[in-house]
Write a protein that holds these residues in place. Structure first.
Motif, PDB file in Angstrom:
ATOM      1  N   SER A   1      62.620  26.895 -15.052  1.00 23.13           N
ATOM      2  CA  SER A   1      63.085  26.327 -16.317  1.00 23.13           C
ATOM      3  C   SER A   1      62.265  26.984 -17.432  1.00 23.13           C
ATOM      4  O   SER A   1      61.150  27.459 -17.197  1.00 23.13           O
ATOM      5  CB  SER A   1      62.903  24.805 -16.343  1.00 23.13           C
ATOM      6  N   ASP A   2      62.815  27.015 -18.628  1.00 23.44           N
ATOM      7  CA  ASP A   2      62.095  27.630 -19.756  1.00 23.44           C
ATOM      8  C   ASP A   2      60.734  26.990 -19.958  1.00 23.44           C
ATOM      9  O   ASP A   2      59.764  27.659 -20.295  1.00 23.44           O
ATOM     10  CB  ASP A   2      62.907  27.508 -21.051  1.00 23.44           C
ATOM     11  N   ASP A   3      60.659  25.672 -19.738  1.00 23.40           N
ATOM     12  CA  ASP A   3      59.435  24.918 -20.034  1.00 23.40           C
ATOM     13  C   ASP A   3      58.610  24.617 -18.776  1.00 23.40           C
ATOM     14  O   ASP A   3      57.850  23.648 -18.745  1.00 23.40           O
ATOM     15  CB  ASP A   3      59.773  23.627 -20.765  1.00 23.40           C
ATOM     16  N   VAL A   4      58.718  25.456 -17.757  1.00 26.74           N
ATOM     17  CA  VAL A   4      57.969  25.248 -16.520  1.00 26.74           C
ATOM     18  C   VAL A   4      56.478  25.077 -16.826  1.00 26.74           C
ATOM     19  O   VAL A   4      55.949  25.675 -17.760  1.00 26.74           O
ATOM     20  CB  VAL A   4      58.190  26.410 -15.520  1.00 26.74           C
ATOM     21  N   VAL A   5      55.825  24.235 -16.027  1.00 24.10           N
ATOM     22  CA  VAL A   5      54.366  24.063 -16.103  1.00 24.10           C
ATOM     23  C   VAL A   5      53.809  24.404 -14.725  1.00 24.10           C
ATOM     24  O   VAL A   5      54.242  23.850 -13.713  1.00 24.10           O
ATOM     25  CB  VAL A   5      53.973  22.636 -16.517  1.00 24.10           C
TER      26      VAL A   5
ATOM     27  N   VAL B   1      70.210  15.346 -10.734  1.00 22.06           N
ATOM     28  CA  VAL B   1      69.764  16.585 -11.374  1.00 22.06           C
ATOM     29  C   VAL B   1      68.254  16.819 -11.269  1.00 22.06           C
ATOM     30  O   VAL B   1      67.720  17.709 -11.931  1.00 22.06           O
ATOM     31  CB  VAL B   1      70.197  16.640 -12.858  1.00 22.06           C
ATOM     32  N   THR B   2      67.555  16.041 -10.428  1.00 16.33           N
ATOM     33  CA  THR B   2      66.119  16.251 -10.254  1.00 16.33           C
ATOM     34  C   THR B   2      65.757  16.132  -8.776  1.00 16.33           C
ATOM     35  O   THR B   2      66.440  15.448  -8.009  1.00 16.33           O
ATOM     36  CB  THR B   2      65.270  15.247 -11.062  1.00 16.33           C
ATOM     37  N   ALA B   3      64.680  16.812  -8.403  1.00 12.51           N
ATOM     38  CA  ALA B   3      64.221  16.774  -7.022  1.00 12.51           C
ATOM     39  C   ALA B   3      62.739  17.129  -6.981  1.00 12.51           C
ATOM     40  O   ALA B   3      62.196  17.677  -7.942  1.00 12.51           O
ATOM     41  CB  ALA B   3      65.020  17.755  -6.163  1.00 12.51           C
ATOM     42  N   THR B   4      62.109  16.794  -5.847  1.00 11.27           N
ATOM     43  CA  THR B   4      60.733  17.205  -5.591  1.00 11.27           C
ATOM     44  C   THR B   4      60.719  17.987  -4.290  1.00 11.27           C
ATOM     45  O   THR B   4      61.602  17.823  -3.444  1.00 11.27           O
ATOM     46  CB  THR B   4      59.784  15.992  -5.469  1.00 11.27           C
ATOM     47  N   GLY B   5      59.704  18.826  -4.131  1.00 11.24           N
ATOM     48  CA  GLY B   5      59.590  19.583  -2.902  1.00 11.24           C
ATOM     49  C   GLY B   5      58.160  19.989  -2.624  1.00 11.24           C
ATOM     50  O   GLY B   5      57.376  20.197  -3.556  1.00 11.24           O
ATOM     51  N   ILE B   6      57.839  20.063  -1.347  1.00 10.50           N
ATOM     52  CA  ILE B   6      56.570  20.621  -0.891  1.00 10.50           C
ATOM     53  C   ILE B   6      56.917  21.676   0.155  1.00 10.50           C
ATOM     54  O   ILE B   6      57.688  21.410   1.080  1.00 10.50           O
ATOM     55  CB  ILE B   6      55.642  19.554  -0.278  1.00 10.50           C
TER      56      ILE B   6
ATOM     57  N   TYR C   1      62.026  20.063  -9.426  1.00 12.02           N
ATOM     58  CA  TYR C   1      63.188  20.876  -9.747  1.00 12.02           C
ATOM     59  C   TYR C   1      64.084  20.110 -10.700  1.00 12.02           C
ATOM     60  O   TYR C   1      64.129  18.876 -10.690  1.00 12.02           O
ATOM     61  CB  TYR C   1      63.983  21.222  -8.478  1.00 12.02           C
ATOM     62  N   GLU C   2      64.817  20.865 -11.492  1.00 12.01           N
ATOM     63  CA  GLU C   2      65.797  20.264 -12.392  1.00 12.01           C
ATOM     64  C   GLU C   2      67.047  21.128 -12.366  1.00 12.01           C
ATOM     65  O   GLU C   2      66.966  22.365 -12.412  1.00 12.01           O
ATOM     66  CB  GLU C   2      65.228  20.190 -13.811  1.00 12.01           C
ATOM     67  N   LYS C   3      68.195  20.471 -12.280  1.00 11.79           N
ATOM     68  CA  LYS C   3      69.470  21.182 -12.314  1.00 11.79           C
ATOM     69  C   LYS C   3      69.889  21.322 -13.775  1.00 11.79           C
ATOM     70  O   LYS C   3      70.089  20.326 -14.470  1.00 11.79           O
ATOM     71  CB  LYS C   3      70.522  20.405 -11.509  1.00 11.79           C
ATOM     72  N   GLN C   4      69.984  22.573 -14.223  1.00 15.25           N
ATOM     73  CA  GLN C   4      70.316  22.861 -15.623  1.00 15.25           C
ATOM     74  C   GLN C   4      71.561  23.747 -15.649  1.00 15.25           C
ATOM     75  O   GLN C   4      71.571  24.803 -15.029  1.00 15.25           O
ATOM     76  CB  GLN C   4      69.139  23.577 -16.304  1.00 15.25           C
ATOM     77  N   ASP C   5      72.572  23.315 -16.352  1.00 21.07           N
ATOM     78  CA  ASP C   5      73.843  24.056 -16.424  1.00 21.07           C
ATOM     79  C   ASP C   5      74.365  24.403 -15.027  1.00 21.07           C
ATOM     80  O   ASP C   5      74.837  25.506 -14.784  1.00 21.07           O
ATOM     81  CB  ASP C   5      73.684  25.332 -17.267  1.00 21.07           C
ATOM     82  N   GLY C   6      74.234  23.438 -14.103  1.00 18.01           N
ATOM     83  CA  GLY C   6      74.763  23.608 -12.762  1.00 18.01           C
ATOM     84  C   GLY C   6      73.888  24.414 -11.809  1.00 18.01           C
ATOM     85  O   GLY C   6      74.279  24.662 -10.680  1.00 18.01           O
ATOM     86  N   THR C   7      72.689  24.825 -12.256  1.00 15.49           N
ATOM     87  CA  THR C   7      71.802  25.653 -11.432  1.00 15.49           C
ATOM     88  C   THR C   7      70.431  24.996 -11.303  1.00 15.49           C
ATOM     89  O   THR C   7      69.843  24.584 -12.304  1.00 15.49           O
ATOM     90  CB  THR C   7      71.638  27.051 -12.075  1.00 15.49           C
ATOM     91  N   TRP C   8      69.931  24.918 -10.067  1.00 14.84           N
ATOM     92  CA  TRP C   8      68.595  24.371  -9.843  1.00 14.84           C
ATOM     93  C   TRP C   8      67.534  25.368 -10.294  1.00 14.84           C
ATOM     94  O   TRP C   8      67.668  26.570 -10.065  1.00 14.84           O
ATOM     95  CB  TRP C   8      68.385  24.043  -8.363  1.00 14.84           C
ATOM     96  N   ARG C   9      66.491  24.845 -10.954  1.00 10.37           N
ATOM     97  CA  ARG C   9      65.362  25.664 -11.392  1.00 10.37           C
ATOM     98  C   ARG C   9      64.061  24.919 -11.119  1.00 10.37           C
ATOM     99  O   ARG C   9      64.027  23.686 -11.060  1.00 10.37           O
ATOM    100  CB  ARG C   9      65.474  25.968 -12.882  1.00 10.37           C
TER     101      ARG C   9
END
Length: 146
Positions: free
Chosen positions: A32-36, A90-95, A120-128
């Protein structure tokens, strides 16, 4: 649900492939543009201090920073045994368990293992990838820098 989990697995596969291929545009596309991003610079098991580096905010900062540090290096990044949880449509977690091997241009090597803790976040139909924290269980550095 299975399709969403597979889409996130494919996202992480592209993360590894684009990073090792040094495909800047492709690698940028997984975030995502604002990834941390938080990166531990030491092993953090058994109560050891992981020496977590300050957060890196934004894909346009993180991607060129990492790729510049790997400019003359050969790399291998493998991720496996994902634990993915959908937290909303539209959101998920993963390890992910990970292993990396980096051979720097000066002959030094880093071989490590650990875990990616991500959201993760689904943005415009795509997971990021929205947040990423790399923790390490093994970090072996070798070579004389020559």
């Amino acid at each position: 649900m299975a399709d969403e989990l597979e889409a996130i697995r494919q996202l992480k596969a592209r993360y590894c492939r684009f990073l090792d291929a040094k495909d800047a545009e492709g690698w940028r596309s997984v975030f995502s543009d604002d990834v941390v991003v938080l990166l531990d610079t030491a092993v953090s098991t058994g109560g050891a201090d992981p020496r977590t580096a300050p957060p890196v905010e934004g894909a346009d900062t993180f991607v060129p920073m990492v790729l510049a540090s790997l400019e003359n290096a050969a790399t291998m990044h493998h991720c496996h045994t994902p634990e993915i949880t959908l937290t909303s449509p539209v959101t998920a977690t993963g390890i992910w368990a990970m292993e990396d091997w980096i051979i720097f241009g000066n002959g030094n090597e880093l071989h490590g293992a650990g875990h990616y803790h991500e959201t993760y976040e689904k943005q415009d139909g795509t997971w990021r990838i929205k947040t990423l924290h790399l923790t390490r269980t093994i970090q072996q550095i070798s070579g004389d820098g020559g």
